[in-house]
Design an enzyme around this catalytic site. Structure first.
Site, short mmCIF file in Angstrom:
data_model
loop_
_atom_site.label_atom_id
_atom_site.label_comp_id
_atom_site.label_asym_id
_atom_site.label_seq_id
_atom_site.Cartn_x
_atom_site.Cartn_y
_atom_site.Cartn_z
N GLY A 141 0.82 -1.20 0.00
CA GLY A 141 0.00 0.00 0.00
C GLY A 141 0.86 1.25 0.00
N CYS A 142 0.25 2.38 -0.37
CA CYS A 142 1.01 3.63 -0.46
C CYS A 142 1.49 4.10 0.91
CB CYS A 142 0.18 4.71 -1.15
SG CYS A 142 -1.45 5.01 -0.43
N TYR A 143 0.66 4.00 1.93
CA TYR A 143 1.09 4.40 3.27
C TYR A 143 2.22 3.51 3.79
CZ TYR A 143 -2.73 7.78 4.15
OH TYR A 143 -3.59 8.86 4.14
N THR A 146 5.60 4.27 1.98
CA THR A 146 6.23 5.52 2.37
C THR A 146 6.79 5.44 3.78
OG1 THR A 146 4.58 6.59 0.96
CG2 THR A 146 5.88 8.02 2.40
#
Length: 333
Positions: A141-143, A146
């Site tokens: 996932g993007c979270y 990052t």
């Protein structure tokens, strides 16, 4: 370089559209189809194709499929692809958890195909050795992407205090919520506003974050994860606050990050004193990181990505490159 035939399921969503754009320029890719129920028959942006419904996609005509589909629907398509002998790059959450039990805990429903778990976790900077030549990859996932990139140099050196929480204060553009409209992503709700949601430990990505962090540092404090909705279309910033253990000093952090990412083409560690901003990453395929020592044992890390690129589409392509044994930056830089 041999041509790789690819298909995209869910090509009309925000991540799917970015994926099609990247694949259409990829020198090794022949994009065979992109699917959409809503826009079937319409031209596919960035490609000389029209959207087809999923049931009409020629699965036998491709070597790899990208699944930019909703959770649960993606697992069913992944199973079909695997059974057909096609490589699978999944952008949903269906293959990210290591066990059906963990999936049910964080997604509040039984896993539709538990036999698919565990799958290789597709964060190349951390897990590259386990991605080369495999048949299926779970794109993070993007979270978690990052945040984990912002924590990795500390995790791999066991630098975090086991007695203090890791605070991930994250903010994402509205495309992170998907293309389907809702009240919470309506222009009038988002404009000139900053909205926290599912804060603390209630967001489903907390399971993915801790699962992967604990593989590197089994003993660490809990992760407190506070996502926010930014009034921008794309971009994701994770402000990460950590307490170091007695073996490390915050003044060492810049060198730890430089060592970890010095040869990584898609991660940029900014010079000491410079702060990462959304503009460092938006519309790029890389992650930008800045490090700020606060006190001797306290450190602030800012990690920034484009939620649709390194947080989804371009990372999926990076994984695909590794799966087929070509340079992982092909089509990305």
């Amino acid at each position: 370089m041999n041509t790789i035939r690819a298909g995209v399921y869910g090509g009309s969503g925000y991540a799917g559209l970015d994926l099609v754009e990247i694949l259409s320029r990829h020198p090794a890719i022949d994009l065979v189809f992109a699917t959409s129920n809503t826009y079937q028959g319409d031209p596919v942006p960035s490609a000389d194709l029209c959207f087809v419904p999923p049931d009409e996609a020629a699965l036998e005509a491709v070597d790899v499929i990208f699944l930019a589909l909703p959770h649960r629907a993606s697992a069913a398509m992944a199973k079909r692809g695997i059974e057909a002998g096609v490589k699978v790059v999944d952008l949903s959450a269906d293959l990210r958890m290591d066990s059906p039990e963990a999936y049910q805990t964080h997604y509040d429903s039984p896993h539709p195909h538990p036999e698919l778990l565990p799958a290789p976790y597709g964060l190349p900077e951390i897990n590259r050795a386990n991605l080369a030549g495999v048949d299926v990859v779970a794109t993070p996932g993007c979270y978690p992407t990052t945040a984990l990139l912002g924590l990795y140099p500390l995790l791999r050196h066991n630098a975090l205090s086991a007695d203090a929480p890791v605070i991930v204060d994250a903010k994402s553009g509205v495309t992170g919520a998907g293309r389907k409209p809702s009240l919470s992503t309506h222009f009038a709700e988002v404009y000139s506003n900053l909205i926290p949601y599912k804060t603390g430990r209630s967001h489903r990505h907390i399971g993915e974050l801790e699962q992967e962090a604990h593989k590197l540092t089994p003993r660490m404090g809990p992760i407190i994860f506070c996502p926010h909705l930014l009034p921008v279309d794309r971009g994701l910033m994770a402000s990460i606050y950590v307490t170091l253990n007695d073996c490390f000093d915050s003044s060492q952090a810049q060198d730890l990050f430089a060592e970890a990412y010095g040869s990584e083409p898609l991660v940029e560690v900014l010079p000491a004193g410079e702060q990462a901003t959304l503009k460092h990453a938006v519309k790029t395929n890389r992650c930008a990181i800045s490090i700020t020592p606060v006190l001797e044992r306290y450190l602030h890390i800012t990690s920034v990505t484009d939620n649709l690129r390194k947080g989804a589409a371009s990372q999926a392509v990076q994984n695909m490159n590794l799966m087929f044994g070509i340079d992982e930056t092909t089509g990305l830089i």
